[in-house]
Each structure stands twice: as structure tokens, then as C-alpha cells.
Write a protein that holds these residues in place. Structure first.
Motif, PDB file in Angstrom:
ATOM      1  N   ILE A  28      -3.124  -5.196  15.106  1.00 22.44           N
ATOM      2  CA  ILE A  28      -3.946  -5.161  13.851  1.00 22.44           C
ATOM      3  C   ILE A  28      -3.424  -3.437  14.281  1.00 22.44           C
ATOM      4  O   ILE A  28      -3.703  -2.591  13.110  1.00 22.44           O
ATOM      5  CB  ILE A  28      -4.744  -5.496  14.526  1.00 22.44           C
ATOM      6  N   VAL A  29      -3.969  -2.697  15.682  1.00 19.95           N
ATOM      7  CA  VAL A  29      -4.489  -1.060  14.269  1.00 19.95           C
ATOM      8  C   VAL A  29      -3.100  -0.296  13.980  1.00 19.95           C
ATOM      9  O   VAL A  29      -3.179   0.491  13.492  1.00 19.95           O
ATOM     10  CB  VAL A  29      -4.732  -0.731  16.281  1.00 19.95           C
ATOM     11  N   SER A  30      -1.852  -1.194  14.934  1.00 20.05           N
ATOM     12  CA  SER A  30      -0.933  -0.471  13.635  1.00 20.05           C
ATOM     13  C   SER A  30      -0.453  -0.469  13.092  1.00 20.05           C
ATOM     14  O   SER A  30       0.457   0.654  12.174  1.00 20.05           O
ATOM     15  CB  SER A  30       0.479  -0.554  15.488  1.00 20.05           C
ATOM     16  N   ILE A  31      -0.106  -1.656  12.693  1.00 21.17           N
ATOM     17  CA  ILE A  31      -0.119  -2.020  10.730  1.00 21.17           C
ATOM     18  C   ILE A  31      -0.520  -1.230  10.155  1.00 21.17           C
ATOM     19  O   ILE A  31      -0.800  -0.766   8.756  1.00 21.17           O
ATOM     20  CB  ILE A  31      -0.390  -3.823  10.803  1.00 21.17           C
ATOM     21  N   MET A  32      -2.277  -1.776  10.674  1.00 22.24           N
ATOM     22  CA  MET A  32      -3.429  -0.358   9.467  1.00 22.24           C
ATOM     23  C   MET A  32      -2.843   0.965   9.504  1.00 22.24           C
ATOM     24  O   MET A  32      -2.831   1.331   8.607  1.00 22.24           O
ATOM     25  CB  MET A  32      -5.147  -0.529  10.395  1.00 22.24           C
ATOM     26  N   TYR A  33      -2.976   1.502  10.744  1.00 22.77           N
ATOM     27  CA  TYR A  33      -2.201   2.974  11.061  1.00 22.77           C
ATOM     28  C   TYR A  33      -1.220   2.809  10.199  1.00 22.77           C
ATOM     29  O   TYR A  33      -0.924   4.171   9.056  1.00 22.77           O
ATOM     30  CB  TYR A  33      -2.203   2.970  12.190  1.00 22.77           C
ATOM     31  N   VAL A  34      -0.161   2.253  10.021  1.00 20.99           N
ATOM     32  CA  VAL A  34       1.282   2.768   8.661  1.00 20.99           C
ATOM     33  C   VAL A  34       1.179   2.463   7.574  1.00 20.99           C
ATOM     34  O   VAL A  34       1.864   3.176   6.936  1.00 20.99           O
ATOM     35  CB  VAL A  34       2.410   1.540   9.481  1.00 20.99           C
ATOM     36  N   LEU A  35      -0.109   1.531   7.507  1.00 19.32           N
ATOM     37  CA  LEU A  35      -0.563   1.283   6.512  1.00 19.32           C
ATOM     38  C   LEU A  35      -0.749   2.894   5.720  1.00 19.32           C
ATOM     39  O   LEU A  35      -0.914   2.941   4.023  1.00 19.32           O
ATOM     40  CB  LEU A  35      -0.822  -0.004   6.313  1.00 19.32           C
ATOM     41  N   SER A  36      -1.675   2.600   6.063  1.00 17.34           N
ATOM     42  CA  SER A  36      -2.912   4.159   5.922  1.00 17.34           C
ATOM     43  C   SER A  36      -1.356   5.011   5.946  1.00 17.34           C
ATOM     44  O   SER A  36      -2.547   5.838   4.640  1.00 17.34           O
ATOM     45  CB  SER A  36      -3.868   4.605   6.507  1.00 17.34           C
ATOM     46  N   ALA A  37      -1.079   5.441   7.035  1.00 14.34           N
ATOM     47  CA  ALA A  37      -0.393   6.502   6.706  1.00 14.34           C
ATOM     48  C   ALA A  37       0.859   6.528   5.675  1.00 14.34           C
ATOM     49  O   ALA A  37       1.278   7.442   4.977  1.00 14.34           O
ATOM     50  CB  ALA A  37       1.019   6.739   7.705  1.00 14.34           C
ATOM     51  N   LYS A  38       1.083   5.419   4.878  1.00  9.44           N
ATOM     52  CA  LYS A  38       1.553   5.366   3.639  1.00  9.44           C
ATOM     53  C   LYS A  38       1.129   5.326   2.116  1.00  9.44           C
ATOM     54  O   LYS A  38       1.356   5.806   1.815  1.00  9.44           O
ATOM     55  CB  LYS A  38       2.961   4.427   3.903  1.00  9.44           C
ATOM     56  N   TYR A  39       0.233   5.145   2.201  1.00  8.34           N
ATOM     57  CA  TYR A  39      -1.149   4.390   1.260  1.00  8.34           C
ATOM     58  C   TYR A  39      -2.344   4.909   1.074  1.00  8.34           C
ATOM     59  O   TYR A  39      -2.442   4.783   0.191  1.00  8.34           O
ATOM     60  CB  TYR A  39      -0.791   2.797   0.834  1.00  8.34           C
ATOM     61  N   GLY A  40      -2.912   5.298   1.969  1.00  8.65           N
ATOM     62  CA  GLY A  40      -4.157   5.567   2.373  1.00  8.65           C
ATOM     63  C   GLY A  40      -4.247   6.876   2.548  1.00  8.65           C
ATOM     64  O   GLY A  40      -3.714   7.419   1.888  1.00  8.65           O
ATOM     65  N   VAL A 134      10.122  -4.197  14.753  1.00  4.10           N
ATOM     66  CA  VAL A 134      11.003  -4.205  13.802  1.00  4.10           C
ATOM     67  C   VAL A 134      10.307  -4.696  12.545  1.00  4.10           C
ATOM     68  O   VAL A 134      10.119  -4.035  11.410  1.00  4.10           O
ATOM     69  CB  VAL A 134      11.281  -6.192  13.695  1.00  4.10           C
ATOM     70  N   ILE A 135       8.935  -4.869  12.859  1.00  4.16           N
ATOM     71  CA  ILE A 135       7.909  -4.886  11.947  1.00  4.16           C
ATOM     72  C   ILE A 135       6.991  -3.464  11.776  1.00  4.16           C
ATOM     73  O   ILE A 135       7.021  -3.575  10.182  1.00  4.16           O
ATOM     74  CB  ILE A 135       6.307  -5.878  12.742  1.00  4.16           C
ATOM     75  N   LEU A 136       6.665  -2.412  12.063  1.00  2.55           N
ATOM     76  CA  LEU A 136       6.781  -1.439  11.954  1.00  2.55           C
ATOM     77  C   LEU A 136       7.906  -0.449  11.284  1.00  2.55           C
ATOM     78  O   LEU A 136       7.182   0.068   9.984  1.00  2.55           O
ATOM     79  CB  LEU A 136       6.364  -0.387  13.015  1.00  2.55           C
ATOM     80  N   SER A 137       9.234  -0.619  11.518  1.00  2.00           N
ATOM     81  CA  SER A 137       9.973   0.209  10.627  1.00  2.00           C
ATOM     82  C   SER A 137       9.825  -0.518   9.027  1.00  2.00           C
ATOM     83  O   SER A 137      10.634   0.382   8.553  1.00  2.00           O
ATOM     84  CB  SER A 137      11.418  -0.095  11.928  1.00  2.00           C
ATOM     85  N   ALA A 138       9.868  -1.737   9.072  1.00  2.00           N
ATOM     86  CA  ALA A 138       9.861  -2.304   7.901  1.00  2.00           C
ATOM     87  C   ALA A 138       9.256  -1.926   7.271  1.00  2.00           C
ATOM     88  O   ALA A 138       9.028  -1.786   5.543  1.00  2.00           O
ATOM     89  CB  ALA A 138      10.439  -3.921   7.766  1.00  2.00           C
TER      90      ALA A 138
END
Length: 266
Positions: A28-40, A134-138
Motif C-alpha cells: 500500500i505505502v510503496s504504491i502511494m509513494y510512487v504515485l505521489s512521486a510522479k503526480y503528487g 514489476v508493479i512499481l516499475s510500471a
């Protein structure tokens, strides 16, 4: 030997429950982190850091700083199964060490079963990390799958080295002294790190934990020289893997010699 491995895994039942909770949290946290690093907000912070001249940062520095935090997330699933001393402690509490010498299983297979139990848990952590990679790199351009793969293998190799030392010292010291075995293992790893002159690791941790300025020394691409250790972990994970294999084999051989002197009492 399969029964011994199954017994060891059952000894880590509570630890496996913790592993499940850690895994859910990391996903949960890692997906939120990469999305925030890209859009937030994290993306905005990165832009702000680049706009402040006193930071002396390049885009590569900001990207590497973000990747280092992401790498720490990926370490958690492997670290959650790291405490192998519980197996020795539970065996001691159950009195298994008193009857282990009478089992119709050779000493070699009994010692090997203990190593396989520990490394089977590591393999599980690595497989889950690879699926997450795999998920995070995408979802992000912070790190490619190849870079994440290298970091995962490097982390698993480093922790395997620590575990190999811990198993050896647990066999050497015997039941009731597992904490001393862990301390000796940590000291041994620290000595190896000092001999390998890994001072840059300290610099990276200070940058992440204390928000210190990056060293003035630069590489050819303009980024800080402190990130060289990350390049090594990402691109040359096979070196740590080979070292881990060698240390594990030596640890198994030394542990086997100790148990033969103890007449198979594990």
C-alpha cells in the motif's frame, strides 16, 4: 529432512504473521509513494529542491534520493523474515536439542535442513519483492525493473551473509545464547564492511535520515558521488550473490564440524 524443515517453519509461525502484515503495508505505502512521486506532493518537493540553488542538486540526485527511499520499502519484506534465532530458541524451549542426536537422520542432513529453512523464507521474500517490483516499475520512472531486481538481489545477499554468520554462531554457542550469536554476527558484518571501506553507505543513510546536504564531489554526469554505491548494488548484484553463496557454504561446513564434535546435538 522435509519434516525438520516443516518444523522450523512452524517455529516461525508468529514471524510469518508479522511478515503478512508488513507485506500488506509495504504494498500500500510503496504504491502511494510512487504515485505521489510522479503526480503528487513528492513530485512538487522534487521540483522545489531543484529550483533552490543552495541545494546544488541535479535531476539525477533528486531521482536517486527518491529511488533510495523506494529501495528501503523493498527491503522490509526480506527483513521481516530475518530473525532466524527464533528457530533455535523454540527448539531449546521444546527440548528438541536433547533428542535431536537420536533421530535417524544424518548430521549433515539435519544441519542442511536448518540452512534450507532459513533460505526458503528468504526466497519467499525475494519472490514477493520481485512481484512488487514489476508493479512499481510500471507505475514510476524512478527505477526500472532491472534496477529494482539488482537491489533486491543485493539486499537478499547481504541478509543471507548475516544469517549464515548467525546460524554458525547459534550452533557454536548453543541453546540460550542466541542473542549473543546475533551480536557476534552483527560485529562480524561490521568488520567486513569496514574492510571493504563502505563509508559511502553511511553518507547515504545520513542524507536520507537527517536531510544533510550531498557531498560536493561530483561524478561525470553531474550527480553526487555518494550514489556510486547504489549503482554498484543495482548493476553488480552478482558480486554480493557470489559472496553470499561462498559465506553460506563455509558457514555450513563450519557448523557441520561443530555439530559433529557435539555428536549431533542441535
Amino acid at each position: 529432512m522435509k519434516g525438520l524443515i516443516y518444523k522450523d517453519i512452524l517455529c516461525l509461525k508468529k514471524q510469518l504473521m508479522l511478515f503478512c502484515f508488513v507485506l500488506i503495508g509495504v504494498v500500500i505505502v510503496s504504491i502511494m509513494y510512487v504515485l505521489s512521486a510522479k503526480y503528487g506532493n513528492l513530485a512538487k518537493i522534487g521540483v522545489q529542491m531543484l529550483s533552490e540553488p543552495e541545494n546544488n542538486l541535479t535531476e539525477i540526485d533528486v531521482k536517486k534520493l527518491g529511488s533510495s527511499v523506494l529501495a528501503l520499502f523493498l527491503l522490509l519484506p526480506i527483513a521481516a523474515v530475518e530473525d532466524i534465532t527464533n528457530v533455535f530458541m523454540q527448539d531449546g524451549k521444546a527440548g528438541f536439542h536433547k533428542v535431536s542426536g537420536m533421530l535417524p537422520v544424518s548430521i549433515e542432513r539435519r544441519v542442511l535442513a536448518r540452512f534450507l529453512s532459513v533460505y526458503a523464507l528468504f526466497a519467499m521474500g525475494v519472490l514477493i519483492d520481485l512481484c512488487l517490483a514489476v508493479i512499481l516499475s510500471a507505475l514510476t520512472d524512478l527505477m526500472t525493473f532491472a534496477q529494482l531486481f539488482g537491489l533486491i538481489i543485493s539486499a537478499a545477499s547481504a541478509m543471507s551473509i548475516f544469517s549464515a554468520f548467525a546460524i554458525f554462531f547459534c550452533f557454536l554457542l548453543g541453546y540460550g545464547k542466541e542473542q549473543y550469536a546475533v551480536m557476534l554476527s552483527i560485529l562480524t558484518v561490521i568488520v567486513f564492511a569496514i574492510l571493504l571501506n563502505l563509508g559511502k553507505v553511511k553518507s547515504i543513510l545520513l542524507v536520507i535520515a537527517e536531510a544533510q546536504a550531498l557531498p560536493a564531489e561530483k561524478r561525470t554526469d553531474g550527480s553526487s558521488s555518494v550514489w556510486g554505491i547504489f549503482d554498484f548494488l543495482e548493476e553488480k548484484a552478482w558480486i554480493l550473490l557470489i559472496i553470499a553463496v561462498i559465506v553460506s557454504i563455509l558457514s555450513y561446513g563450519a557448523s557441520l564440524m561443530i555439530e559433529k564434535r557435539k555428536r549431533g546435538v542441535i
